[in-house]
Design an enzyme around this catalytic site. Structure first.
Site, PDB file in Angstrom:
ATOM      1  N   ASN A   1      38.512  60.214 -14.959  1.00 48.90           N
ATOM      2  CA  ASN A   1      37.266  60.898 -14.594  1.00 48.90           C
ATOM      3  C   ASN A   1      37.470  62.398 -14.740  1.00 48.90           C
ATOM      4  O   ASN A   1      38.433  62.955 -14.227  1.00 48.90           O
ATOM      5  CB  ASN A   1      36.936  60.531 -13.128  1.00 48.90           C
TER       6      ASN A   1
ATOM      7  N   GLY B   1      38.339  56.297  -5.170  1.00 50.87           N
ATOM      8  CA  GLY B   1      38.284  54.871  -5.486  1.00 50.87           C
ATOM      9  C   GLY B   1      39.669  54.271  -5.671  1.00 50.87           C
ATOM     10  O   GLY B   1      40.670  54.977  -5.766  1.00 50.87           O
TER      11      GLY B   1
ATOM     12  N   GLU C   1      42.830  52.932  -7.140  1.00 47.35           N
ATOM     13  CA  GLU C   1      43.481  53.546  -8.301  1.00 47.35           C
ATOM     14  C   GLU C   1      44.708  52.746  -8.745  1.00 47.35           C
ATOM     15  O   GLU C   1      45.588  52.475  -7.938  1.00 47.35           O
ATOM     16  CB  GLU C   1      43.914  54.969  -7.914  1.00 47.35           C
TER      17      GLU C   1
ATOM     18  N   SER D   1      37.197  64.066 -11.043  1.00 46.20           N
ATOM     19  CA  SER D   1      37.644  63.084 -10.051  1.00 46.20           C
ATOM     20  C   SER D   1      37.883  63.753  -8.705  1.00 46.20           C
ATOM     21  O   SER D   1      38.510  64.807  -8.618  1.00 46.20           O
ATOM     22  CB  SER D   1      38.936  62.451 -10.559  1.00 46.20           C
ATOM     23  N   SER D   2      37.338  63.120  -7.665  1.00 48.07           N
ATOM     24  CA  SER D   2      37.563  63.681  -6.321  1.00 48.07           C
ATOM     25  C   SER D   2      38.995  63.360  -5.921  1.00 48.07           C
ATOM     26  O   SER D   2      39.379  62.194  -5.912  1.00 48.07           O
ATOM     27  CB  SER D   2      36.609  63.033  -5.321  1.00 48.07           C
TER      28      SER D   2
ATOM     29  N   SER E   1      37.874  54.927  -9.451  1.00 43.98           N
ATOM     30  CA  SER E   1      37.724  56.301  -9.896  1.00 43.98           C
ATOM     31  C   SER E   1      36.834  56.350 -11.135  1.00 43.98           C
ATOM     32  O   SER E   1      37.059  55.610 -12.099  1.00 43.98           O
ATOM     33  CB  SER E   1      39.099  56.883 -10.203  1.00 43.98           C
ATOM     34  N   GLY E   2      35.846  57.207 -11.105  1.00 38.34           N
ATOM     35  CA  GLY E   2      34.957  57.363 -12.252  1.00 38.34           C
ATOM     36  C   GLY E   2      33.772  56.413 -12.222  1.00 38.34           C
ATOM     37  O   GLY E   2      32.977  56.382 -13.154  1.00 38.34           O
TER      38      GLY E   2
ATOM     39  N   THR F   1      30.804  59.934  -6.275  1.00 40.03           N
ATOM     40  CA  THR F   1      30.410  61.291  -5.887  1.00 40.03           C
ATOM     41  C   THR F   1      28.974  61.581  -6.331  1.00 40.03           C
ATOM     42  O   THR F   1      28.187  62.141  -5.583  1.00 40.03           O
ATOM     43  CB  THR F   1      31.389  62.310  -6.496  1.00 40.03           C
TER      44      THR F   1
HETATM   45  N1  LIG Z   1      24.043  58.160 -11.936  1.00 42.23           N
HETATM   46  C1  LIG Z   1      24.687  58.801 -12.905  1.00 42.23           C
HETATM   47  N2  LIG Z   1      24.011  59.312 -13.920  1.00 42.23           N
HETATM   48  C2  LIG Z   1      24.632  59.970 -14.916  1.00 42.23           C
HETATM   49  N3  LIG Z   1      25.963  60.151 -14.953  1.00 42.23           N
HETATM   50  C3  LIG Z   1      26.710  59.651 -13.961  1.00 42.23           C
HETATM   51  C4  LIG Z   1      26.109  58.970 -12.880  1.00 42.23           C
HETATM   52  N4  LIG Z   1      27.085  58.579 -12.054  1.00 42.23           N
HETATM   53  C5  LIG Z   1      28.252  59.044 -12.598  1.00 42.23           C
HETATM   54  N5  LIG Z   1      28.029  59.678 -13.740  1.00 42.23           N
HETATM   55  C6  LIG Z   1      29.028  60.298 -14.649  1.00 42.23           C
HETATM   56  O1  LIG Z   1      30.272  59.788 -14.333  1.00 42.23           O
HETATM   57  C7  LIG Z   1      31.194  60.779 -13.963  1.00 42.23           C
HETATM   58  C8  LIG Z   1      32.075  60.303 -12.836  1.00 42.23           C
HETATM   59  O2  LIG Z   1      31.337  60.103 -11.681  1.00 42.23           O
HETATM   60  P1  LIG Z   1      31.919  60.465 -10.230  1.00 42.23           P
HETATM   61  O3  LIG Z   1      32.625  61.744 -10.256  1.00 42.23           O
HETATM   62  O4  LIG Z   1      30.824  60.300  -9.310  1.00 42.23           O
HETATM   63  O5  LIG Z   1      32.950  59.307 -10.058  1.00 42.23           O
HETATM   64  P2  LIG Z   1      33.713  58.934  -8.727  1.00 42.23           P
HETATM   65  O6  LIG Z   1      33.414  57.537  -8.460  1.00 42.23           O
HETATM   66  O7  LIG Z   1      33.411  59.920  -7.685  1.00 42.23           O
HETATM   67  O8  LIG Z   1      35.192  59.079  -9.187  1.00 42.23           O
HETATM   68  P3  LIG Z   1      36.441  59.538  -8.331  1.00 42.23           P
HETATM   69  O9  LIG Z   1      36.828  58.445  -7.488  1.00 42.23           O
HETATM   70  O10 LIG Z   1      37.419  59.851  -9.378  1.00 42.23           O
HETATM   71  O11 LIG Z   1      36.001  60.740  -7.618  1.00 42.23           O
HETATM   72  C9  LIG Z   1      30.345  61.937 -13.522  1.00 42.23           C
HETATM   73  O12 LIG Z   1      30.994  63.159 -13.746  1.00 42.23           O
HETATM   74  C10 LIG Z   1      29.131  61.776 -14.431  1.00 42.23           C
HETATM   75  O13 LIG Z   1      29.376  62.384 -15.656  1.00 42.23           O
HETATM   76 MG   LIG Z   2      34.352  61.349  -6.749  1.00 42.48          MG
END
Ligand SMILES: Nc1ncnc2c1ncn2[C@@H]1O[C@H](COP(=O)(O)OP(=O)(O)OP(=O)(O)O)[C@@H](O)[C@H]1O
Ligand SMILES: [Mg+2]
Length: 1080
Positions: free
Chosen positions: A160, A390, A392, A163-164, A110-111, A115
């Site tokens: 996050n 992701g 967790e 977080s999705s 996560s994070g 996404t």
């Molecule tokens: N390529 C990137 N460039 C800039 N910021 C990023 C990038 N990837 C992620 N982030 C930052 O990290 C945060 C978390 O990313 P994201 O929501 O994609 O995580 P995730 O893997 O989908 O987590 P989860 O499993 O909780 O959904 C985003 O809100 C953003 O602020």
């Molecule tokens: Mg996500």
């Protein structure tokens, strides 16, 4: 060409190594250090072969611009520095060009940025695929589905901020050209428990906060909401606001996205109503109420909230109230109603809220799918993007059923990764008979089996527990686990058989621990059974179905009493297991592309690289094994046929056709290219290339060769084109030249011809002139001869005949002839003489020129003679008359206007016959001289200009004036006293007779008369005076003259033009000095 110049390679300007396969030496430290070094230089992407490792930078980097998209577009995967766009491009191109369905598997905790990565992939594909109004709409809808789903399915967690809380798999569908047609989204297990309770530091789903922050007053009023988070029990208060997140702005984005995706206004409204209803459900509170029979009963504390919910959703308040108080169990046509105690009532309330929300979420996904689904039935190419929650682990042991499910899903994904990369790779080597040293890697199939095995798996046991009659609690479930899984090496609990665990005090009694591939996770068993059952009392679902709200009604189809189903619905666990199985099956049919997301720190902060955290993720993601397998094995493989087809142009023997088997062809080719033998191996059906560099080299050679071939084709074509053009030109040139030569010769000939003619003509002319000259000379000679001869003869003859002629006979003859002519002239003149009238102007024409002067002289003499003859006829009397007339003419011609009228009048002189009139006897007697004029004239009165008649007599010496009646002489003037006669030049008869001053007659002054015979009188007066006094009488003709009257001189002035008295001139005294005569 430009592309060639700009060509770079993965190896150019590399920070650390861009591809871990090239890492030397390979161990965990170097791996982490390489990642760190790259991360510190903003290189967040690194490859392991074709797998992309992505580190979350936690800040926006300038590497996703449209220019970057263009840079990575249509480029070889290893050509540029590692980037998520390179992977997206590779996937999209092999989908479009090689017709291979693709899936992009994004994993990480996560994070870690899954996404974000999925959105980057989608936006890249959207940017490079086809364009056009329709395609753009599809793209826009696909992209805009993200904000909608994120609003309803994402929440802030400690890990996050976005977080999705659901799993998402999206198939994007393309047509044969690679233009997007539409998409299908699948969602997996929304973490619905979050609706009613959130862990510390976390929030509920974004949409709740967005509505309250961004909804207009009007909307909030309609939804019966207040803009105050603290009013709602379901909204955790400690972190209602998230730094850097503008809920109000996001709400506008979401509404806009819903509109683009195709939600109708009433649909959006219904969705918000359901969200509001869920929020308000949390505010319903119960209080206990004891009944007489001892059963606990609950009662709603404040019915106001309930009332509003019912108004909002169109549910009958009493129905809902009852559903919160009673539970009806139906068994074999029997209905049993039991009352709910306070805890049960709360449980029912929360279950309703969770169900409402999770069903709403599923409905949203279905609704979006409806909008974005492809409109055609043609075969589609598919690119799947998997963004699933992701792995967790909550360190404080708060892991529950949801984490268990999520982690199970991640296990499955790891499994598929292992299967497709590690296992599949090794198996392929064996299949192909390639020599292979086995690489140890951890296969997590054993963990998957622990969870999903149909008999002994944890999920199966949970289901068994849930279905088992009798008292079922979480503890009984744990007991069962302890029995069945105790020996499993990845399962731990206090009660498990393995005695060493019994002493493990870190593991509480109510928990079990699973050693996942990504680490150990301790799960709280509490809630497992409940959550798996996912129980919603039937009374509540029926109450919902009865709602006068079409969306809510649709969400609870099982509430319809007509479709009552006594069978238990499938448990949450089994549902999830089934959907994961479908997903795995789906993924296995596609070409996988991996993005492995890594979280550099736990602080959501930029620039921080936590080695331990990264190391942990690298370990559980099995990345090192991944590199080892790639390095031990071969980076690239391909069946012989396509390989030969692709590179056959690099060798003379294989180009353009290879007759033998493809394998031999490839061998010949590689030998020819002198590729070191250790760089490749021959499998049964494929060639294996060890190093990516060898592949790049081949690709480069191929590119070069293709360019050479293109140049060759161009060369031959250009040669052919030039030659045909040349031949055509040559042919045309000959035609033109022949025509031109013909023309030039023609011109030349014409010129020569005309020159010849000119030369000829000159010569002929010259010859002719010469001849003419000669002839003329001859002629002149002849003539001269003749003349000379004639003269000679003449002289001869004259000499001979001189004696026969008199000397001057010629003169005489001429004189004679002249005489004859003159004689003839006179004789003829005699007959042609004109009349004797002096006025006859006729005169015969002159016959000979030489007689001209004679003829004129003759004319003059004749005229003079004829005039003399005429004059000789006159008597004396007539002579006198003519003399007078002549005199008059000399005096007055052209001077006095009256004169011409007088020419025709004969001068009579004595108009008045005095001698015959007895009246004038006395007068006759008084005059003894001859009377020259006797006439009556008007004497003008000097005073007034009036006329008085007087008899005017002129004798040889006197002028007499007598009274007309009596004949008495009034005045007598001797001619010697008359000095002047004045008259006008005009046509009047006035005249003044001026007298000598001092004479006797001049006493009274000059006379002014008027007479009808003025000319005659004036002439006669002049002639008589001349004869008498030998002096010429002065006759003044002037229109203004002075007359002496006694002492005064009066001016007599003649004015022209008074017609008043007809033709008679009038005389008027104007003043003392002026007498005016008006002449008509
Ligand atoms: N390529 C990137 N460039 C800039 N910021 C990023 C990038 N990837 C992620 N982030 C930052 O990290 C945060 C978390 O990313 P994201 O929501 O994609 O995580 P995730 O893997 O989908 O987590 P989860 O499993 O909780 O959904 C985003 O809100 C953003 O602020
Ligand atoms: Mg996500």
């Amino acid at each position: 060409m430009a592309k060639m110049e700009a060509k770079t390679s993965l190896l150019d300007n590399m920070i650390g190594v861009g591809d871990m396969v090239l890492l030397e030496p390979l161990n965990e430290d170097t791996f982490i250090n390489n990642l760190k070094k790259r991360f510190d230089h903003n290189e967040i992407y690194t490859y392991i072969g074709s797998v992309v490792i992505s580190l979350n930078p936690y800040r926006s980097l300038p590497i996703y611009s449209p220019e970057k998209v263009e840079e990575y577009r249509n480029r070889n995967f290893y050509e540029l520095s590692p980037h998520i766009f390179a992977l997206s491009d590779e996937a999209y191109r092999s989908l479009r060009d090689q017709d291979k369905d693709q899936c992009i598997l994004i994993t990480g905790e996560s994070g870690a940025g899954k996404t974000e990565a999925s959105k980057l992939v989608m936006s890249y594909v959207a940017a490079v695929c086809g364009k056009g109004a329709e395609v753009n709409q599809v793209k826009e809808q696909l992209l805009q589905s993200n904000p909608v789903l994120e609003a309803f399915g994402n929440a802030k967690t400690v890990k996050n901020d976005n977080s999705s809380r659901f799993g998402k798999y999206m198939d994007i569908e393309f047509d044969f050209k690679g233009d997007p047609l539409g998409g299908v989204i699948s969602n997996y297990l929304l973490e619905k428990s979050r609706v009613v309770k959130q862990p510390r530091g976390e929030r509920n789903f974004h949409i709740f906060y967005q509505i309250l922050s961004g909804g207009s007053e009007d909307l909030l009023c309609k939804l019966k909401l207040e803009r105050d988070f603290s009013r709602y029990n379901y909204l955790g208060l400690d972190s209602a606001r998230v730094n850097g997140v503008d809920d109000a702005a996001n709400f506008r984005t979401v509404r806009n996205a819903m509109q683009i995706v195709g939600f109708m206004d009433h649909e959006t409204q219904s969705v918000f109503e359901v969200v509001a209803a869920v929020l308000k459900l949390g505010n319903i509170e119960f209080k206990p109420e004891s009944r007489v029979n001892g059963l606990d009963e609950s009662k709603i504390k404040d019915k106001n909230e309930l009332k509003e919910i019912c108004e909002l959703t169109g549910i009958d308040q009493s129905v809902l109230e009852r559903a919160f108080s009673f539970r009806t169990v139906e068994a074999k046509q029997e209905k049993v109603s039991t009352t709910l105690n306070v805890a049960q009532a709360y449980y029912a309330r929360d279950a309703l809220a969770k169900n409402l929300y999770s069903r709403l979420f599923s409905w949203l996904v279905t609704r979006i799918n409806e909008s974005i689904k492809a409109q055609t039935k043609v075969r589609k190419k598919v690119m799947g993007v998997l963004d699933i929650y992701g792995f967790e682990i909550f360190e404080d042991g708060e892991n529950s059923f949801e984490q268990f499910i999520i982690n199970y899903c991640n296990e499955k994904l790891q499994q598929i990764f292992i299967e497709l990369t590690l296992k599949e790779e090794q198996e392929e080597y064996i299949r192909e008979g390639i020599e292979w040293t086995h690489i140890e890697y951890f296969n997590n199939a054993i963990i998957c089996d622990l969870i999903e095995n149909n008999q002994t798996g944890i999920l199966a046991m949970l289901d068994e527990e849930c279905l088992r009659p009798g008292t079922v609690t979480d503890d009984t479930f744990l007991e069962k686990l302890n029995q069945i899984c105790a020996t499993h090496q990845h399962f731990e609990s206090r009660m498990s058989k393995c005695s060493r665990f019994l002493n493990d005090t870190s593991l509480p009694h109510c928990c079990f621990r699973i050693q996942h591939y990504a680490g150990k996770v301790m799960y709280q068993v509490e809630g497992f059974v409940d959550k798996n059952n996912d129980l919603l009392y039937r009374d509540l679902s029926q109450a919902m179905w009865k709602a006068n709200h079409s969306l809510i009604k649709d969400l609870f189809p099982e509430g319809n009493p007509a479709k009552i189903n006594l069978k238990r619905p499938p448990t949450a666990g089994s549902q999830f297991k089934a959907s994961v199985a479908t997903l795995m099956k789906n993924l296995q049919t596609k070409n996988p592309n991996y993005i492995r997301c890594i979280k550099p720190n736990d602080k959501k902060a930029a620039h921080i690289f936590n080695d331990a955290l990264v190391c942990h993720q690298v370990r559980y993601l099995g990345l090192l094994e991944n590199v080892r397998v790639r390095r031990a094995g071969y980076a690239f493989r391909q069946p012989y046929e396509p390989c030969l087809e692709r590179y056959k142009m690099l060798c003379k023997q294989t180009w353009p056709h290879w007759g033998g088997p493809a394998r031999d062809g490839v061998e010949v080719l590689f030998n020819d290219l002198e590729i070191p033998e250790e760089e490749y191996s021959f499998g049964r059906s494929k060639i294996f290339i060890r190093n990516p560099r060898t592949l790049f080299k081949l690709e480069d050679l191929r590119k070069q060769r293709l360019e050479d071939l293109a140049t060759l084709i161009q060369k031959i074509y250009r040669g052919w084109k030039c030659r045909t053009h040349f031949l055509l030109m040559k042919k045309s040139q000959i035609v033109i030249a022949s025509w031109y030569r013909r023309y030039a010769q023609q011109k030349k000939y014409q010129k020569i011809k005309s020159s010849a003619i000119i030369v000829q003509s000159y010569i002929r002319g010259w010859k002719a002139r010469k001849l003419l000259r000669e002839l003329k000379h001859q002629k002149r000679c002849n003539k001269a001869v003749t003349t000379i001869a004639a003269y000679w003869h003449g002289t001869q003859v004259r000499r001979e005949y001189r004696k026969f002629f008199r000397a001057n006979a010629g003169r005489k003859i001429s004189e004679f002839i002249l005489q004859k002519i003159i004689q003839k002239y006179f004789l003829e003149m005699k007959n042609k003489m004109p009349s004797l009238s002096p006025v006859d102007k006729n005169w015969p024409a002159r016959p000979y020129l030489f007689l001209d002067s004679t003829h004129n002289e003759l004319k003059r003499i004749f005229h003079l003679w004829r005039c003399k003859k005429y004059r000789d006829q006159f008597t004396d009397q007539q002579k006198l008359v003519y003399e007078e007339k002549l005199e008059a003419s000399e005096l007055f011609k052209d001077k006095k206007a009256l004169y011409p009228a007088s020419v025709g009048q004969p001068f009579q002189g004595a108009y008045l016959e005095i001698s015959k009139n007895p009246k004038y006897k006395k007068l006759k007697d008084a005059v003894d001289e001859k009377i020259i004029i006797a006439e009556v004239v008007n004497k003008i009165n000097r005073a007034n200009g009036k006329a008085t008649s007087r008899i005017f007599l002129l004798t040889n010496s006197n002028v007499l004036l007598a009274d007309q009646k009596s004949g008495n002489i009034k005045s007598e003037v001797p001619l010697g006293d008359v000095t002047k006669v004045s008259m006008s030049s005009q046509n009047d008869g006035f005249f003044a007779v001026h007298l000598k001053e001092g004479s006797g007659a001049a006493g009274k002054g000059d006379f002014l008369f008027s007479s009808d015979h003025l000319i005659e009188m004036a002439t006669k007066l002049y002639r008589t005076t001349l004869t008498q006094t030998k002096q010429k009488l002065n006759i003044e003709i002037s229109d203004e003259f002075l007359v002496q009257f006694r002492q005064d001189k009066v001016c007599v002035k003649f004015i022209q033009g008074n017609q008043r008295n007809g033709n008679v001139p009038t005389c008027k005294r104007k003043n003392n000095r002026l007498l005016e005569v008006a002449v008509p």
